[in-house]
Design an enzyme around this catalytic site. Structure first.
Site, PDB file in Angstrom:
ATOM      1  CG  HIS B  15      -2.106  -0.954   1.025  1.00 19.33           C
ATOM      2  ND1 HIS B  15      -1.948  -2.323   0.946  1.00 19.33           N
ATOM      3  CD2 HIS B  15      -3.442  -0.729   0.862  1.00 19.33           C
ATOM      4  CE1 HIS B  15      -3.137  -2.897   0.779  1.00 19.33           C
ATOM      5  NE2 HIS B  15      -4.052  -1.952   0.719  1.00 19.33           N
ATOM      6  CG  ASP B  75       8.995  -8.591   5.188  1.00 22.12           C
ATOM      7  OD1 ASP B  75       8.367  -7.529   5.366  1.00 22.12           O
ATOM      8  OD2 ASP B  75       9.402  -9.286   6.128  1.00 22.12           O
ATOM      9  CB  SER B  76      13.685  -5.569   2.988  1.00 22.14           C
ATOM     10  OG  SER B  76      13.007  -4.339   3.038  1.00 22.14           O
TER      11      SER B  76
END
Lengths: 199, 199
Positions: B15, B75-76
């Site tokens: 988002h 994702d990090s």
């Protein structure tokens, strides 16, 4: 084993301020302060080599000898397989004295008239030379093919007629972030940094 | 062999408009049109996984199933060896509801009090999932160590306290061009593109 750069000042053998600044940014993580050949008043060496690597080495070797400091030079361009590697080291000169790459692309297309093969690659050679004459060299490449007419306004040089393998759009249509993931220039700098700069 | 992406629309399970735009730029060379989860009105999946890869896959799998289109998620974060990989998947949450990374860096430093090891790495996991539940995943990393106090105003998150191996300055002091040569994010995208997008 490559000789490692362990100084803190490096001459960039170029009189192009934009290129000097860009290379300075790329080497800043290694605490390398760059100084341009123009700032040092160095002469521009004649590019008398037959390959990108030879010309990069000629420029870096001359600058290192004259400045008494390590020097880095690059040479890059487009090599078209069906044209025996042309325009190659004459990539910029095909644009004439005004460096008109629309004209240069037209010349490439004209040279390809009646020829079926449209394979090409961009190459970027880097040479890092020391005043004692030792040089380390690397080359980065990106393979692809040429299209006509050219498309896109991003990048520079022959980018609008070059489509990298796996891509559907030209480098002239490719955002810088995407181009930098795979470009000949990024490939060369990753190799040079790994060989001579990273701890 | 990885399953190849052969559609023309891809959902970015995020988002964050900036992230969606950036991923759109990176995938534009493959004629992929990206659409964000927000534009499609998709729910945000709960990140209940224990690893970057698990969370990326949870997000991409949920978006693909809900949208009926392939979906990509990332994702990090930062993993500190002496803290058992923390803050890890909670990298953003260590900044609290206001995502204050000055505070988050302070928490990392506090957790390291009295501990000698300062090794750390950034990781970026990417998951590309199809509506039938198949997923391809890759992970990019960059290894380094933490310094204190933080230095530099470039980048974001924990960048000002992270020094990549071979570098002498923090990611917070590193120009984007130099960071992109070696970053965990660029590493992950090169792997994903090679596996699923390039011809």
């Amino acid at each position: 084993m490559a000789r490692r750069f362990d100084g803190d000042r490096l001459v960039i053998a170029s009189h192009n301020p934009g290129k000097v600044r860009e290379i300075g940014d790329l080497l800043a993580p290694f605490r390398v302060a760059v100084v341009s050949a123009a700032e040092l008043g160095l002469a521009e060496a004649d590019e008398t080599g037959d390959t990108f690597l030879a010309n990069a080495e000629i420029k870096a070797r001359a600058a290192a000898a004259e400045a008494g400091l390590p020097a880095l030079a690059d040479d890059s361009g487009l090599a078209v397989a069906a044209l025996g590697g042309q325009p190659g080291i004459r990539s910029a000169r095909w644009g004439g004295p005004e460096k008109d790459f629309d004209a240069a692309m037209g010349r490439v297309e004209e040279a390809l008239t009646g020829i079926r093969g449209r394979r090409a690659h961009f190459a970027c050679a880097l040479a890092l030379c020391w005043p004692d004459g030792h040089c380390e060299t690397v080359e980065g490449v990106v393979h692809g093919h040429l299209i006509w007419p050219p498309r896109g306004t991003l990048g520079f040089g022959y980018d609008p007629m070059f489509v990298a393998d796996g891509h559907d759009i030209t480098f002239g249509e490719t955002a810088p972030e995407a181009k930098h993931l795979i470009s000949h220039r990024a490939d060369a700098f990753r190799k040079l940094v790994a060989a001579c700069f990273a701890a």
